[in-house]
Design a protein around this motif. Structure first.
Motif, PDB file in Angstrom:
ATOM      1  N   ALA A 252      31.562 -22.562  -2.964  1.00  0.00           N
ATOM      2  CA  ALA A 252      31.850 -23.351  -4.167  1.00  0.00           C
ATOM      3  C   ALA A 252      32.485 -24.667  -3.748  1.00  0.00           C
ATOM      4  N   VAL A 253      31.868 -25.775  -4.127  1.00  0.00           N
ATOM      5  CA  VAL A 253      32.341 -27.102  -3.737  1.00  0.00           C
ATOM      6  C   VAL A 253      33.177 -27.702  -4.861  1.00  0.00           C
ATOM      7  N   LYS A 254      34.400 -28.067  -4.532  1.00  0.00           N
ATOM      8  CA  LYS A 254      35.281 -28.701  -5.517  1.00  0.00           C
ATOM      9  C   LYS A 254      35.004 -30.193  -5.594  1.00  0.00           C
ATOM     10  N   GLN A 255      34.910 -30.823  -4.417  1.00  0.00           N
ATOM     11  CA  GLN A 255      34.568 -32.251  -4.381  1.00  0.00           C
ATOM     12  C   GLN A 255      33.942 -32.580  -3.037  1.00  0.00           C
ATOM     13  N   GLY A 256      33.172 -33.653  -3.004  1.00  0.00           N
ATOM     14  CA  GLY A 256      32.516 -34.045  -1.765  1.00  0.00           C
ATOM     15  C   GLY A 256      31.121 -33.461  -1.651  1.00  0.00           C
ATOM     16  N   LEU A 257      30.651 -33.341  -0.419  1.00  0.00           N
ATOM     17  CA  LEU A 257      29.277 -32.922  -0.158  1.00  0.00           C
ATOM     18  C   LEU A 257      29.233 -32.047   1.091  1.00  0.00           C
ATOM     19  N   ILE A 258      28.437 -30.975   1.043  1.00  0.00           N
ATOM     20  CA  ILE A 258      28.216 -30.150   2.224  1.00  0.00           C
ATOM     21  C   ILE A 258      26.721 -29.870   2.370  1.00  0.00           C
ATOM     22  N   LYS A 259      26.315 -29.581   3.610  1.00  0.00           N
ATOM     23  CA  LYS A 259      24.936 -29.188   3.878  1.00  0.00           C
ATOM     24  C   LYS A 259      24.953 -27.776   4.444  1.00  0.00           C
ATOM     25  N   ILE A 260      24.042 -26.943   3.958  1.00  0.00           N
ATOM     26  CA  ILE A 260      23.987 -25.541   4.360  1.00  0.00           C
ATOM     27  C   ILE A 260      22.678 -25.295   5.105  1.00  0.00           C
ATOM     28  N   LYS A 261      22.801 -24.867   6.353  1.00  0.00           N
ATOM     29  CA  LYS A 261      21.618 -24.581   7.161  1.00  0.00           C
ATOM     30  C   LYS A 261      21.245 -23.117   7.002  1.00  0.00           C
ATOM     31  N   ARG A 262      20.043 -22.900   6.490  1.00  0.00           N
ATOM     32  CA  ARG A 262      19.523 -21.549   6.374  1.00  0.00           C
ATOM     33  C   ARG A 262      18.490 -21.328   7.481  1.00  0.00           C
ATOM     34  N   GLU A 263      17.843 -20.183   7.467  1.00  0.00           N
ATOM     35  CA  GLU A 263      16.926 -19.865   8.562  1.00  0.00           C
ATOM     36  C   GLU A 263      15.794 -20.874   8.680  1.00  0.00           C
ATOM     37  N   ARG A 264      15.261 -21.329   7.552  1.00  0.00           N
ATOM     38  CA  ARG A 264      14.090 -22.207   7.601  1.00  0.00           C
ATOM     39  C   ARG A 264      14.285 -23.565   6.933  1.00  0.00           C
ATOM     40  N   ASP A 265      15.404 -23.770   6.254  1.00  0.00           N
ATOM     41  CA  ASP A 265      15.573 -25.043   5.564  1.00  0.00           C
ATOM     42  C   ASP A 265      17.055 -25.348   5.362  1.00  0.00           C
ATOM     43  N   TRP A 266      17.306 -26.447   4.663  1.00  0.00           N
ATOM     44  CA  TRP A 266      18.664 -26.889   4.375  1.00  0.00           C
ATOM     45  C   TRP A 266      18.885 -26.920   2.867  1.00  0.00           C
ATOM     46  N   LEU A 267      20.136 -26.702   2.483  1.00  0.00           N
ATOM     47  CA  LEU A 267      20.535 -26.760   1.080  1.00  0.00           C
ATOM     48  C   LEU A 267      21.745 -27.687   0.988  1.00  0.00           C
ATOM     49  N   THR A 268      21.757 -28.570   0.011  1.00  0.00           N
ATOM     50  CA  THR A 268      22.878 -29.494  -0.168  1.00  0.00           C
ATOM     51  C   THR A 268      23.622 -29.159  -1.452  1.00  0.00           C
ATOM     52  N   LEU A 269      24.961 -29.112  -1.360  1.00  0.00           N
ATOM     53  CA  LEU A 269      25.802 -28.873  -2.529  1.00  0.00           C
ATOM     54  C   LEU A 269      26.799 -30.013  -2.665  1.00  0.00           C
ATOM     55  N   SER A 270      27.057 -30.427  -3.891  1.00  0.00           N
ATOM     56  CA  SER A 270      28.062 -31.462  -4.152  1.00  0.00           C
ATOM     57  C   SER A 270      29.109 -30.917  -5.119  1.00  0.00           C
ATOM     58  N   GLY A 271      30.108 -31.738  -5.424  1.00  0.00           N
ATOM     59  CA  GLY A 271      31.230 -31.307  -6.242  1.00  0.00           C
ATOM     60  C   GLY A 271      30.826 -30.623  -7.538  1.00  0.00           C
ATOM     61  N   GLY A 272      31.439 -29.460  -7.814  1.00  0.00           N
ATOM     62  CA  GLY A 272      31.155 -28.712  -9.027  1.00  0.00           C
ATOM     63  C   GLY A 272      30.028 -27.706  -8.891  1.00  0.00           C
ATOM     64  N   GLU A 273      29.331 -27.715  -7.757  1.00  0.00           N
ATOM     65  CA  GLU A 273      28.213 -26.790  -7.560  1.00  0.00           C
ATOM     66  C   GLU A 273      28.649 -25.596  -6.718  1.00  0.00           C
ATOM     67  N   ASN A 274      27.995 -24.452  -6.959  1.00  0.00           N
ATOM     68  CA  ASN A 274      28.266 -23.273  -6.140  1.00  0.00           C
ATOM     69  C   ASN A 274      26.993 -22.462  -5.976  1.00  0.00           C
ATOM     70  N   VAL A 275      27.004 -21.598  -4.970  1.00  0.00           N
ATOM     71  CA  VAL A 275      25.826 -20.786  -4.687  1.00  0.00           C
ATOM     72  C   VAL A 275      26.271 -19.507  -3.983  1.00  0.00           C
ATOM     73  N   VAL A 276      25.513 -18.443  -4.170  1.00  0.00           N
ATOM     74  CA  VAL A 276      25.738 -17.186  -3.465  1.00  0.00           C
ATOM     75  C   VAL A 276      24.471 -16.874  -2.680  1.00  0.00           C
ATOM     76  N   LEU A 277      24.612 -16.702  -1.366  1.00  0.00           N
ATOM     77  CA  LEU A 277      23.465 -16.513  -0.486  1.00  0.00           C
ATOM     78  C   LEU A 277      23.593 -15.210   0.293  1.00  0.00           C
ATOM     79  N   GLY A 278      22.488 -14.486   0.396  1.00  0.00           N
ATOM     80  CA  GLY A 278      22.473 -13.263   1.185  1.00  0.00           C
ATOM     81  C   GLY A 278      22.415 -13.567   2.670  1.00  0.00           C
ATOM     82  N   MET A 279      22.372 -12.527   3.496  1.00  0.00           N
ATOM     83  CA  MET A 279      22.331 -12.733   4.941  1.00  0.00           C
ATOM     84  C   MET A 279      21.056 -13.424   5.396  1.00  0.00           C
ATOM     85  N   ASP A 280      20.023 -13.368   4.567  1.00  0.00           N
ATOM     86  CA  ASP A 280      18.778 -14.066   4.882  1.00  0.00           C
ATOM     87  C   ASP A 280      18.790 -15.508   4.384  1.00  0.00           C
TER      88      ASP A 280
END
Length: 380
Positions: free
Chosen positions: A157-185
């Motif tokens: 869960a991102v409060k402010q700013g920007l992060i990049k999430i590296k998954r097995e085959r691609d990237w996901l970007t989250l910015s302030g106010g966004e959240n995500v739940v990801l499994g081990m895959d």
């Protein structure tokens, strides 16, 4: 004044194309700010100490919090972290040999809050990277929460700013106010995490995930086993590749060193060869680091899972608990040999780094003589 040989001056070519990682001032690498409840610091050499304010942190150190334990710490006088109760995180030691000096935090389980602020008296560490069982998080000056449940699910869960999430085959970007739940895959999970930064909400989510895990333990354990097997196999393959590259780099390093010591000559052909092989070595070292950190996180996951189920009193059928014990024994049996291999590989990385530093020092010494020779000629 004595005149230097013109022949010597003409044959010295000062073009060092190898790379060396700048030394990190370990006295300023990191420290604990404050603690609450039970906090344990496990040093890279295995020695344990109770967490306390101002204790220094070093690459390879591990922080563990107990029930109601909280520790706030920083790296490089500006990267702030808070590790909440029933959590474990390790600072990887390969930052010492990373040209970009990017520290990695390995979050095996629990809740980590990250906050980047303006740095004072910085030693120049790059932005930290956070490893969880399923993803790698690259920070971009942000404040965010990362929570790992006992089954390896990661909530971010991102409060402010920007992060990049590296998954097995691609990237996901989250910015302030966004959240995500990801499994081990790395794929989205149906669980939800609301109210970023609210620790009560995180506790509820972790409790719900534990109950969910107990109910589906029979299905989850084979997935964990397969993931761990795949990660260890990938790491062993990378060790083979990196060993081969290290051997190919050793020959020109040795030849160049001998040339500088014996005839004060820098061989351009060897230099180009070293540059190409060093680039490959650095790339392979980065891949080795990534795969090693993933295995380390996964190896710590099962014991934490067992502890969480036991501590919570959550019921799981006898067959599933028996299978969990088998998986724990499997990891326990697998890790010593793997740790021996990785320790040997880290020694090779350390030796290459030392060789590069030695060669750079020799070149600097030769350059100093070269400049002194020019001054002699100029004065003459």
């Amino acid at each position: 004044m004595q005149r230097f040989s013109i022949c010597f001056l003409a044959t010295v070519i000062l073009v060092w194309t190898g790379t060396t990682s700048a030394a990190i001032d370990l006295k300023k690498f990191g420290r604990i700010i404050n603690t609450e409840g039970q906090v344990t610091l496990v040093h890279h050499d295995g020695k344990r100490a109770a967490g306390a304010p101002n204790l220094p942190l070093q690459p390879g150190d591990r922080l563990i919090t107990g029930e109601n334990g909280v520790v706030r710490f920083l790296l490089d006088e500006g990267y702030f972290f808070t590790l909440f109760e029933k959590s474990a995180a390790t600072i990887d030691e390969l930052v010492l040999f990373d040209p970009e000096k990017s520290p990695a935090l390995l979050l095996e389980a629990g809740h980590l809050q990250t906050e980047q602020a303006f740095r004072v008296n910085s030693i120049g560490l790059a932005l930290p990277v956070i490893y969880t069982p399923g993803v790698i998080i690259q920070t971009k000056i942000a404040t965010f929460d990362t929570v790992v449940s006992p089954d390896g699910t990661t909530a971010i869960a991102v409060k402010q700013g920007l992060i990049k999430i590296k998954r097995e085959r691609d990237w996901l970007t989250l910015s302030g106010g966004e959240n995500v739940v990801l499994g081990m895959d790395g794929q989205p999970d149906e669980s939800a995490l609301n109210l970023p930064g609210q620790n009560d909400t995180v506790r509820q989510w972790r409790k719900a995930q534990t109950a969910k895990l107990a109910a589906g333990l029979k299905r989850t354990l084979p997935q964990l086993h397969a993931t761990f097997e795949q990660a260890t196999t990938s790491l062993q393959e990378e060790i083979k590749h990196l060993t081969e590259v290290a051997r190919s780099l050793d020959e020109p390093l040795t030849a160049q060193k001998n040339g500088l010591e014996q005839s004060r000559k820098y061989d351009q052909t060897l230099g180009r060869q070293m540059s190409v092989r060093q680039k490959t070595f650095d790339q392979r070292t980065g891949w080795f680091r990534e795969k090693l950190n993933r295995v380390t996180v996964l190896a710590g996951l099962l014991p934490r899972l067992d502890q969480e189920l036991t501590a919570s009193g959550t019921a799981a059928d006898n067959e599933s608990r028996a299978q969990l014990k088998i998986e724990l024994e499997f990891v326990k049996t697998k890790m010593p040999g793997l740790q021996k291999q990785t320790a040997a590989m880290i020694d090779v990385i350390r030796q290459i780094d030392a060789r590069n530093r030695e060669l750079a020092a020799l070149q600097a010494k030769t350059e100093s003589r070269y400049k002194a020779g020019l001054e002699v000629i100029k004065d003459k």
